[in-house]
Design an enzyme around this catalytic site. Structure first.
Site, PDB file in Angstrom:
ATOM      1  N   HIS A 194       5.699  12.245  -4.391  1.00  0.00           N
ATOM      2  CA  HIS A 194       6.881  12.759  -4.757  1.00  0.00           C
ATOM      3  C   HIS A 194       7.506  11.894  -5.772  1.00  0.00           C
ATOM      4  O   HIS A 194       7.212  10.703  -6.050  1.00  0.00           O
ATOM      5  CB  HIS A 194       8.152  12.443  -3.657  1.00  0.00           C
ATOM      6  N   SER A 233      16.698  21.488  -7.172  1.00  0.00           N
ATOM      7  CA  SER A 233      18.022  21.950  -7.293  1.00  0.00           C
ATOM      8  C   SER A 233      17.899  23.441  -6.585  1.00  0.00           C
ATOM      9  O   SER A 233      18.619  24.380  -7.098  1.00  0.00           O
ATOM     10  CB  SER A 233      18.876  21.783  -8.438  1.00  0.00           C
ATOM     11  N   GLU A 279       7.643  20.053  -9.243  1.00  0.00           N
ATOM     12  CA  GLU A 279       8.964  19.800  -8.995  1.00  0.00           C
ATOM     13  C   GLU A 279       9.257  18.956 -10.555  1.00  0.00           C
ATOM     14  O   GLU A 279       9.108  17.681 -10.448  1.00  0.00           O
ATOM     15  CB  GLU A 279       9.508  18.650  -8.012  1.00  0.00           C
ATOM     16  N   GLY A 339      17.866  16.859  -7.882  1.00  0.00           N
ATOM     17  CA  GLY A 339      18.927  16.297  -7.439  1.00  0.00           C
ATOM     18  C   GLY A 339      20.066  16.349  -8.506  1.00  0.00           C
ATOM     19  O   GLY A 339      21.070  15.680  -8.659  1.00  0.00           O
ATOM     20  N   GLU A 363      10.179  10.464  -6.780  1.00  0.00           N
ATOM     21  CA  GLU A 363      10.831   9.662  -6.466  1.00  0.00           C
ATOM     22  C   GLU A 363      10.140   8.276  -6.320  1.00  0.00           C
ATOM     23  O   GLU A 363      10.119   6.909  -6.352  1.00  0.00           O
ATOM     24  CB  GLU A 363      11.884   9.551  -5.474  1.00  0.00           C
ATOM     25  N   LYS A 388      14.344  13.069   2.400  1.00  0.00           N
ATOM     26  CA  LYS A 388      14.628  11.864   1.756  1.00  0.00           C
ATOM     27  C   LYS A 388      15.260  10.726   2.701  1.00  0.00           C
ATOM     28  O   LYS A 388      15.271  10.810   3.888  1.00  0.00           O
ATOM     29  CB  LYS A 388      15.474  12.133   0.347  1.00  0.00           C
ATOM     30  N   ASN A 402      13.220  18.566   2.361  1.00  0.00           N
ATOM     31  CA  ASN A 402      12.669  16.915   2.117  1.00  0.00           C
ATOM     32  C   ASN A 402      14.076  16.192   2.305  1.00  0.00           C
ATOM     33  O   ASN A 402      14.903  16.231   1.444  1.00  0.00           O
ATOM     34  CB  ASN A 402      12.172  16.872   0.836  1.00  0.00           C
TER      35      ASN A 402
HETATM   36  P1  PGA Z   1      16.747  18.460  -4.546  1.00  0.00           P
HETATM   37  O1  PGA Z   1      15.418  17.903  -4.368  1.00  0.00           O
HETATM   38  O2  PGA Z   1      16.667  19.929  -3.941  1.00  0.00           O
HETATM   39  O3  PGA Z   1      18.036  17.827  -4.049  1.00  0.00           O
HETATM   40  O4  PGA Z   1      16.871  18.723  -6.026  1.00  0.00           O
HETATM   41  C1  PGA Z   1      14.308  18.360  -4.290  1.00  0.00           C
HETATM   42  C2  PGA Z   1      13.188  17.229  -3.960  1.00  0.00           C
HETATM   43  O5  PGA Z   1      13.134  16.369  -4.659  1.00  0.00           O
HETATM   44  O6  PGA Z   1      12.262  17.692  -3.315  1.00  0.00           O
END
Ligand code: PGA
Length: 254
Positions: A98, A215, A170, A176, A100, A13, A11
């Protein structure tokens, strides 16, 4: 026992300009061939402006997913992208819900349900995300929170339709932050999610691929893959460079 094909989805982003995305697409041929040869699915989810170029330059086996879509085919929805637009540039997958987007863009499970139905009607694959905040996790309410997200997102779908989805669990506190959930926590919640889906559609739930995200890195992906209910990973930060992406594939293959 259902044989679920492992899946790695990067992803991206809001990262990579079109020229950076093209570099990745041009450079990933060998690793995609290796993954396919090992029987795993691999993909990336670039931003809208990069989708067409990545699709054109990457090997055809690389899944190219959008990060969102609108549930309407067309109309007065400024700033939105429709499913027919994505289809025309060859996109077959879309990430929905997601955390976010839930936090910054008001995406709800009800809205995701409409988008999931629209995608399935177009033979496209929704990757439906769920996961709890740190507060919910610490209050011990992860399961009821995630159950609600799953039941609302999947409402009204047939067993055949649900089996076509990919689910990503997630935990928000692991995204992140560098603070990944342990493989036991991830397996516990993902096994629970499979149980919730089983309650909705019965044994077909064994066909649904459920990913862990938060992560995930080349150094820890193998741990998650050793768990029976975890079928792959949705990876943000560690999916951005060719080297790291290759490390993820190698870790996933084991
Ligand atoms: P990350 O993000 O691997 O940077 O923690 C995962 C995601 O939000 O899909």
């Amino acid at each position: 026992m259902a044989m679920r094909k492992k899946l790695l989805l990067g992803n991206w982003k809001m990262n990579k300009t079109p020229s950076e995305a093209k570099e990745f697409a041009k450079g990933c041929g060998e690793m995609v061939a290796y993954a396919v040869n090992k029987g795993i699915d691999v993909g990336v989810a670039p931003t809208f402006v990069c989708l067409e170029a990545v699709k054109a330059l990457a090997p055809k086996d690389l899944i190219v997913s959008a990060q969102n879509c609108n549930e309407n085919d067309h109309g007065a929805f400024t700033g939105e992208i429709s499913i027919p637009m994505l289809k025309e540039v060859g996109i077959g997958w879309v990430i929905l819900g997601h955390s976010e987007r839930r936090e910054y863009n008001g995406e709800t499970s009800e809205k995701c349900n409409l988008k999931i139905k629209a995608l399935l009607a177009n033979n496209m694959v929704p990757v439906y995300c769920c996961g709890e905040s740190l507060e919910t996790f610490e209050a011990g309410k992860t399961k009821e929170f995630v159950e609600e997200q799953i039941k609302t997102g999947l409402a009204g779908l047939s067993a055949e339709e649900v089996a076509k989805l990919v689910i990503a669990y997630e935990p928000i506190w692991a995204i992140g932050t560098g603070k990944s959930a342990t493989k036991e926590i991830a397996e516990d919640t993902i096994g629970f999610i499979r149980g919730v889906i089983k309650g909705l559609i019965g044994e077909k739930a064994e066909d649904v691929r459920i990913l862990y995200g938060g992560s995930v890195k080349p150094g820890n992906i193998a741990e998650y893959m050793s768990m029976p209910d975890i079928d792959g990973a949705l990876v943000g930060g560690a999916s951005l460079t060719l080297d790291s992406y290759k490390g993820l594939i190698e870790g996933l293959v084991g």
